[in-house]
Design a protein around this motif. Structure first.
Motif, PDB file in Angstrom:
ATOM      1  N   VAL A 105      15.196  -8.040   4.369  1.00 42.68           N
ATOM      2  CA  VAL A 105      14.354  -8.791   3.438  1.00 42.68           C
ATOM      3  C   VAL A 105      12.885  -8.467   3.689  1.00 42.68           C
ATOM      4  N   VAL A 106      12.057  -8.775   2.668  1.00 39.78           N
ATOM      5  CA  VAL A 106      10.604  -8.779   2.819  1.00 39.78           C
ATOM      6  C   VAL A 106      10.080 -10.098   2.270  1.00 39.78           C
ATOM      7  N   ILE A 107       8.873 -10.453   2.670  1.00 39.16           N
ATOM      8  CA  ILE A 107       8.195 -11.628   2.119  1.00 39.16           C
ATOM      9  C   ILE A 107       7.218 -11.132   1.068  1.00 39.16           C
ATOM     10  N   THR A 108       7.333 -11.633  -0.164  1.00 38.87           N
ATOM     11  CA  THR A 108       6.531 -11.130  -1.275  1.00 38.87           C
ATOM     12  C   THR A 108       5.130 -11.722  -1.264  1.00 38.87           C
ATOM     13  N   ASP A 109       4.318 -11.268  -2.225  1.00 33.94           N
ATOM     14  CA  ASP A 109       2.936 -11.747  -2.299  1.00 33.94           C
ATOM     15  C   ASP A 109       2.832 -13.220  -2.678  1.00 33.94           C
ATOM     16  N   THR A 110       3.931 -13.803  -3.179  1.00 43.44           N
ATOM     17  CA  THR A 110       3.932 -15.242  -3.480  1.00 43.44           C
ATOM     18  C   THR A 110       4.632 -16.053  -2.399  1.00 43.44           C
ATOM     19  N   GLY A 111       5.063 -15.380  -1.325  1.00 48.36           N
ATOM     20  CA  GLY A 111       5.710 -16.071  -0.221  1.00 48.36           C
ATOM     21  C   GLY A 111       7.214 -16.184  -0.319  1.00 48.36           C
ATOM     22  N   LYS A 112       7.817 -15.559  -1.333  1.00 49.39           N
ATOM     23  CA  LYS A 112       9.267 -15.618  -1.487  1.00 49.39           C
ATOM     24  C   LYS A 112       9.952 -14.603  -0.573  1.00 49.39           C
ATOM     25  N   THR A 113      11.180 -14.929  -0.174  1.00 53.13           N
ATOM     26  CA  THR A 113      12.002 -14.007   0.603  1.00 53.13           C
ATOM     27  C   THR A 113      12.817 -13.157  -0.354  1.00 53.13           C
ATOM     28  N   LEU A 114      12.619 -11.843  -0.293  1.00 48.69           N
ATOM     29  CA  LEU A 114      13.248 -10.937  -1.251  1.00 48.69           C
ATOM     30  C   LEU A 114      14.185  -9.974  -0.532  1.00 48.69           C
ATOM     31  N   PRO A 115      15.493 -10.028  -0.838  1.00 52.71           N
ATOM     32  CA  PRO A 115      16.415  -9.042  -0.252  1.00 52.71           C
ATOM     33  C   PRO A 115      16.129  -7.652  -0.824  1.00 52.71           C
ATOM     34  N   LEU A 116      16.123  -6.641   0.033  1.00 57.28           N
ATOM     35  CA  LEU A 116      15.926  -5.254  -0.396  1.00 57.28           C
ATOM     36  C   LEU A 116      16.986  -4.374   0.249  1.00 57.28           C
ATOM     37  N   GLU A 117      17.686  -3.623  -0.584  1.00 55.90           N
ATOM     38  CA  GLU A 117      18.686  -2.681  -0.090  1.00 55.90           C
ATOM     39  C   GLU A 117      18.008  -1.323   0.095  1.00 55.90           C
ATOM     40  N   ALA A 118      17.618  -1.019   1.321  1.00 50.54           N
ATOM     41  CA  ALA A 118      16.869   0.214   1.576  1.00 50.54           C
ATOM     42  C   ALA A 118      17.603   1.092   2.579  1.00 50.54           C
ATOM     43  N   ASP A 119      17.607   2.397   2.295  1.00 49.91           N
ATOM     44  CA  ASP A 119      18.221   3.370   3.195  1.00 49.91           C
ATOM     45  C   ASP A 119      17.200   3.978   4.148  1.00 49.91           C
ATOM     46  N   THR A 120      15.933   3.961   3.746  1.00 48.95           N
ATOM     47  CA  THR A 120      14.901   4.649   4.516  1.00 48.95           C
ATOM     48  C   THR A 120      13.580   3.914   4.389  1.00 48.95           C
ATOM     49  N   LEU A 121      12.736   4.106   5.367  1.00 53.41           N
ATOM     50  CA  LEU A 121      11.444   3.435   5.434  1.00 53.41           C
ATOM     51  C   LEU A 121      10.345   4.484   5.419  1.00 53.41           C
ATOM     52  N   CYS A 122       9.377   4.345   4.501  1.00 53.41           N
ATOM     53  CA  CYS A 122       8.279   5.295   4.409  1.00 53.41           C
ATOM     54  C   CYS A 122       7.179   4.935   5.407  1.00 53.41           C
ATOM     55  N   VAL A 123       6.785   5.929   6.213  1.00 48.04           N
ATOM     56  CA  VAL A 123       5.697   5.755   7.170  1.00 48.04           C
ATOM     57  C   VAL A 123       4.650   6.835   6.897  1.00 48.04           C
ATOM     58  N   HIS A 124       3.475   6.680   7.503  1.00 48.77           N
ATOM     59  CA  HIS A 124       2.359   7.584   7.208  1.00 48.77           C
ATOM     60  C   HIS A 124       1.777   8.159   8.493  1.00 48.77           C
ATOM     61  N   GLY A 125       1.585   9.490   8.479  1.00 44.62           N
ATOM     62  CA  GLY A 125       1.002  10.161   9.631  1.00 44.62           C
ATOM     63  C   GLY A 125      -0.352  10.750   9.324  1.00 44.62           C
ATOM     64  N   ASP A 126      -1.174   9.995   8.586  1.00 48.64           N
ATOM     65  CA  ASP A 126      -2.466  10.514   8.124  1.00 48.64           C
ATOM     66  C   ASP A 126      -3.475  10.702   9.255  1.00 48.64           C
ATOM     67  N   ASN A 127      -3.345   9.894  10.314  1.00 54.43           N
ATOM     68  CA  ASN A 127      -4.338   9.937  11.396  1.00 54.43           C
ATOM     69  C   ASN A 127      -3.670   9.470  12.684  1.00 54.43           C
ATOM     70  N   LEU A 128      -4.444   9.436  13.770  1.00 52.88           N
ATOM     71  CA  LEU A 128      -3.871   9.077  15.069  1.00 52.88           C
ATOM     72  C   LEU A 128      -3.384   7.632  15.098  1.00 52.88           C
ATOM     73  N   ALA A 129      -4.076   6.748  14.373  1.00 54.30           N
ATOM     74  CA  ALA A 129      -3.617   5.361  14.303  1.00 54.30           C
ATOM     75  C   ALA A 129      -2.261   5.289  13.601  1.00 54.30           C
ATOM     76  N   GLY A 130      -2.092   6.109  12.566  1.00 60.10           N
ATOM     77  CA  GLY A 130      -0.824   6.159  11.863  1.00 60.10           C
ATOM     78  C   GLY A 130       0.301   6.663  12.754  1.00 60.10           C
ATOM     79  N   ILE A 131       0.005   7.653  13.592  1.00 58.78           N
ATOM     80  CA  ILE A 131       1.017   8.182  14.510  1.00 58.78           C
ATOM     81  C   ILE A 131       1.438   7.109  15.510  1.00 58.78           C
ATOM     82  N   ALA A 132       0.465   6.367  16.032  1.00 56.74           N
ATOM     83  CA  ALA A 132       0.780   5.282  16.963  1.00 56.74           C
ATOM     84  C   ALA A 132       1.666   4.238  16.290  1.00 56.74           C
TER      85      ALA A 132
END
Length: 242
Positions: free
Chosen positions: A204-231
């Motif tokens: 689940v995720v918590i939406t911008d209105t505070g609701k709990t939203l189930p999400l069926e996800a196979d993969t998670l997008c991450v970002h390696g734009d900079n050293l903070a992103g790598i950490a």
């Protein structure tokens, strides 16, 4: 949960992202195909990194918009967009085969990704491009409250989906990403790690209105734009380990 990251977006002397530092910590590499970023040498080097770290490779095509980094929508005909996608997949696929690799999936970039999620005509064209390409490829797209309908549509065209969630983005009640123009659309580090924990452990995720939203996800997008992103990727990786 599998981690995916947009990579290979440097071009010539212009550097984008910390690809060599990100690659050891991800499962899926979405590699630019030259229309928004990337060039033959960058493709070759990024593919070599993926091979070294045993990372699955996907094509990351965009509108033909190098000046705008693929972030501007374009009114292309069905045939124009279809062949643009074929061209980009073929370029990366050929480069991959030189190194003994195969392309496993397609994740559109930038405006093309956003247009695909809001416009059924664009989505159908993307699916047509993948279904008519002469190798079996999956489509990576955003997990939303309409994911079931998207799966049905894709299955009708013989395409399997990889549904993705975003670690650092706020969600609407419909499961869409909150527009970047809206305050709080990008999560801070603590919020991001909390969202990843909820996705991995409760789905689940918590939406911008505070609701709990189930999400069926196979993969998670991450970002390696900079050293903070790598950490951040390293911390997210630890949360996603079984």
């Amino acid at each position: 949960m599998l981690l995916n990251c947009d990579l290979g977006e440097s071009f010539g002397s212009w550097k984008m992202g910390e690809d060599a530092l990100a690659m050891p910590h991800i499962d899926l590499a979405n590699i630019a195909c030259g229309f928004h970023g990337g060039d033959p040498l960058v493709m070759q080097r990024t593919l070599a990194l993926a091979k070294e770290h045993k990372v699955t490779v996907g094509a990351h095509p965009s509108y033909p918009d190098r000046q705008g980094f693929g972030r501007r929508s374009m009114a292309l005909s069905h045939d124009e967009l279809l062949t643009d996608i074929h061209y980009q997949i073929a370029a990366l696929s050929g480069m991959a085969q030189v190194q003994g690799l195969n392309i496993e999936y397609v994740k559109p970039h930038g405006a093309l990704y956003n247009d695909m999620m809001r416009d059924d005509a664009v989505l159908n064209t993307v699916l047509d491009a993948i279904s008519t390409y002469p190798s079996e490829l999956k489509l990576m797209m955003l997990a939303t409250t309409h994911s079931h309908e998207h799966r049905v549509l894709a299955q009708a065209k013989g395409v399997e989906l990889l549904l993705e969630a975003f670690a650092d983005r706020r969600y609407t009640d419909a499961g869409n990403l909150t527009p970047r123009s809206q305050q709080g659309s990008v999560l801070n580090k603590q919020q991001m790690l909390s969202q990843v924990h909820s996705l991995v452990n409760q789905g689940v995720v918590i939406t911008d209105t505070g609701k709990t939203l189930p999400l069926e996800a196979d993969t998670l997008c991450v970002h390696g734009d900079n050293l903070a992103g790598i950490a951040a990727i390293k911390e997210i990786r630890a949360l996603c380990m079984p």
